[in-house]
Design an enzyme around this catalytic site. Structure first.
Site, mmCIF file in Angstrom:
data_model
loop_
_atom_site.group_PDB
_atom_site.id
_atom_site.type_symbol
_atom_site.label_atom_id
_atom_site.label_comp_id
_atom_site.label_asym_id
_atom_site.label_seq_id
_atom_site.Cartn_x
_atom_site.Cartn_y
_atom_site.Cartn_z
ATOM 1 C CE LYS A 14 41.464 44.353 34.772
ATOM 2 N NZ LYS A 14 41.878 44.240 33.213
ATOM 3 C CE1 TYR A 166 31.152 37.890 36.418
ATOM 4 C CE2 TYR A 166 29.170 38.520 35.826
ATOM 5 C CZ TYR A 166 30.290 38.705 36.470
ATOM 6 O OH TYR A 166 30.218 39.848 37.343
ATOM 7 C CE LYS A 170 31.042 37.448 40.106
ATOM 8 N NZ LYS A 170 32.273 37.903 40.910
ATOM 9 C CG ASP A 202 39.882 46.293 30.853
ATOM 10 O OD1 ASP A 202 39.622 46.733 30.096
ATOM 11 O OD2 ASP A 202 40.754 46.189 31.656
HETATM 12 N N1 NAP Z 1 31.706 45.648 36.082
HETATM 13 C C1 NAP Z 1 30.536 45.307 36.629
HETATM 14 O O1 NAP Z 1 29.501 45.779 36.163
HETATM 15 C C2 NAP Z 1 30.357 44.006 37.623
HETATM 16 C C3 NAP Z 1 29.041 43.783 38.079
HETATM 17 C C4 NAP Z 1 28.864 42.894 39.088
HETATM 18 C C5 NAP Z 1 29.814 42.502 39.757
HETATM 19 N N2 NAP Z 1 31.175 42.712 39.314
HETATM 20 C C6 NAP Z 1 32.172 41.978 39.885
HETATM 21 O O2 NAP Z 1 33.174 42.950 40.337
HETATM 22 C C7 NAP Z 1 34.530 42.638 40.564
HETATM 23 C C8 NAP Z 1 35.508 43.476 39.837
HETATM 24 O O3 NAP Z 1 35.173 43.590 38.544
HETATM 25 P P1 NAP Z 1 35.559 44.821 37.483
HETATM 26 O O4 NAP Z 1 34.285 45.061 36.969
HETATM 27 O O5 NAP Z 1 36.380 45.796 38.320
HETATM 28 O O6 NAP Z 1 36.351 43.863 36.512
HETATM 29 P P2 NAP Z 1 38.016 44.152 36.183
HETATM 30 O O7 NAP Z 1 38.278 45.636 35.843
HETATM 31 O O8 NAP Z 1 38.119 43.143 34.773
HETATM 32 O O9 NAP Z 1 38.939 43.645 37.291
HETATM 33 C C9 NAP Z 1 38.845 42.566 37.731
HETATM 34 C C10 NAP Z 1 40.046 42.209 38.530
HETATM 35 O O10 NAP Z 1 40.122 40.709 38.827
HETATM 36 C C11 NAP Z 1 41.610 40.452 38.733
HETATM 37 N N3 NAP Z 1 41.649 39.176 38.309
HETATM 38 C C12 NAP Z 1 41.368 38.079 37.508
HETATM 39 N N4 NAP Z 1 41.588 36.928 37.734
HETATM 40 C C13 NAP Z 1 42.340 37.026 38.863
HETATM 41 C C14 NAP Z 1 43.276 36.056 39.360
HETATM 42 N N5 NAP Z 1 43.117 34.898 39.088
HETATM 43 N N6 NAP Z 1 44.010 36.368 40.489
HETATM 44 C C15 NAP Z 1 43.789 37.686 40.988
HETATM 45 N N7 NAP Z 1 43.191 38.542 40.343
HETATM 46 C C16 NAP Z 1 42.611 38.283 39.295
HETATM 47 C C17 NAP Z 1 41.982 41.379 37.506
HETATM 48 O O11 NAP Z 1 43.498 41.385 37.390
HETATM 49 P P3 NAP Z 1 44.269 41.331 35.903
HETATM 50 O O12 NAP Z 1 44.264 42.882 35.654
HETATM 51 O O13 NAP Z 1 45.444 40.699 36.190
HETATM 52 O O14 NAP Z 1 43.348 40.550 34.828
HETATM 53 C C18 NAP Z 1 41.392 42.613 37.891
HETATM 54 O O15 NAP Z 1 42.344 43.441 38.802
HETATM 55 C C19 NAP Z 1 34.165 40.959 39.872
HETATM 56 O O16 NAP Z 1 34.034 40.112 41.000
HETATM 57 C C20 NAP Z 1 32.881 41.234 39.180
HETATM 58 O O17 NAP Z 1 32.537 39.847 38.836
HETATM 59 C C21 NAP Z 1 31.352 43.597 38.466
#
Ligand code: NAP
Length: 243
Positions: A14, A166, A170, A202
């Site tokens: 996702k 968090y 990072k 999410d």
């Molecule tokens: N959204 C933002 O604004 C933002 C900004 C900066 C950086 N990021 C980074 O971007 C990346 C993706 O985040 P997102 O925003 O797309 O969040 P997200 O929609 O919550 O997706 C997170 C993903 O990580 C997976 N995950 C979590 N723990 C895991 C584990 N132990 N083993 C395997 N998979 C795991 C989740 O799987 P499940 O569905 O099973 O939980 C999900 O597929 C993250 O590293 C986040 O820190 C996001």
């Protein structure tokens, strides 16, 4: 290795990870969809295949040694090697995260997934990456991990909310990325950290202002770097992010 370029994206079921998988798949690459939940992984694989992507599911919980080892075996059987690893899986660790009141479990959870999980998966996949002509590793970091930005601003849009789990996880990941780049300096492996911007997923209750597709773009760029591209850097769409 086969002629096809193969990538593995962790947390690809996702959010930004799914869009990274879709974007790399659209290049004609074979994409391993790393995800810990069977149903969510299968749904993502089916959706990607329906969009024409050569996707295959890779059961992977980045916090689990045996899972990472099994994932490497599966990728080897399916593709014979690996060209690109995108360490995208991440968690906040849970809120609240004010330093003076934080539940230490939140700090441990963030570090276990966002830092140790990345080291675990890189090291499990490294033998496969070493077989590639142009291996790339992308670590999905965040601008909130930039100490320069944290020190210079109190604007939550820049720094994120107060976070002792968090954001520092990072920063830790950025430091880890640099150490890998130094050890791998004399190889053809390029490893960089990426900031996707503030993306509606999410992870933040969909409060972000960018789409997951926009967030995926920098990871795709770093996954497709030319052989003389940078290593040991931290990048967003606009360019270099200060450490
Ligand atoms: N959204 C933002 O604004 C933002 C900004 C900066 C950086 N990021 C980074 O971007 C990346 C993706 O985040 P997102 O925003 O797309 O969040 P997200 O929609 O919550 O997706 C997170 C993903 O990580 C997976 N995950 C979590 N723990 C895991 C584990 N132990 N083993 C395997 N998979 C795991 C989740 O799987 P499940 O569905 O099973 O939980 C999900 O597929 C993250 O590293 C986040 O820190 C996001």
């Amino acid at each position: 290795m086969s002629e096809t370029t193969t990538a593995l994206v962790t947390g690809a079921n996702k959010g930004i990870g799914y869009e990274i998988a879709a974007g790399l798949g659209a290049l004609g690459w074979t994409v391993g969809v790393g995800a810990r939940d069977d149903a969510r992984r299968e749904a993502a694989v089916q959706k990607l295949r329906a969009a024409g992507v050569d996707a295959f599911g890779v059961p992977l919980d980045v916090t689990d040694d045996a899972s990472a080892a099994a994932a490497a075996r599966l990728v080897e059987e399916r593709a014979g090697g690996l060209d690109v690893l995108v360490n995208n899986a991440g968690v906040t660790g849970g809120v609240p995260q004010e330093p003076t009141t934080v539940d230490l479990a939140a700090v441990r959870a963030a570090v276990e997934t966002n830092v140790i999980g990345v080291i675990r998966v890189i090291n499990a996949m490294l033998p496969l990456l070493r077989r590639s002509a142009s291996p790339r590793i992308v670590n999905m970091s965040s601008g909130v991990g930039s100490l320069t930005r944290q020190a210079a601003s109190t604007d939550p849009f820049v720094t994120g909310p107060l976070s002792v789990a968090y954001a520092p996880s990072k920063t830790f990941l950025n430091a880890v990325t640099l150490q890998y780049a130094k050890e791998l300096r004399d190889t053809n492996i390029l490893i960089n950290a990426a900031c996707p911007g503030f993306v509606a997923t999410d992870l933040n209750g969909f409060r972000g202002v960018r789409t997951p597709e926009q967030g995926a773009a920098i990871a795709i760029r770093l996954a497709t770097l030319p052989d003389d591209g940078p290593t040991g850097g931290f990048f967003e769409d606009a360019g270099v992010v200060p450490w």
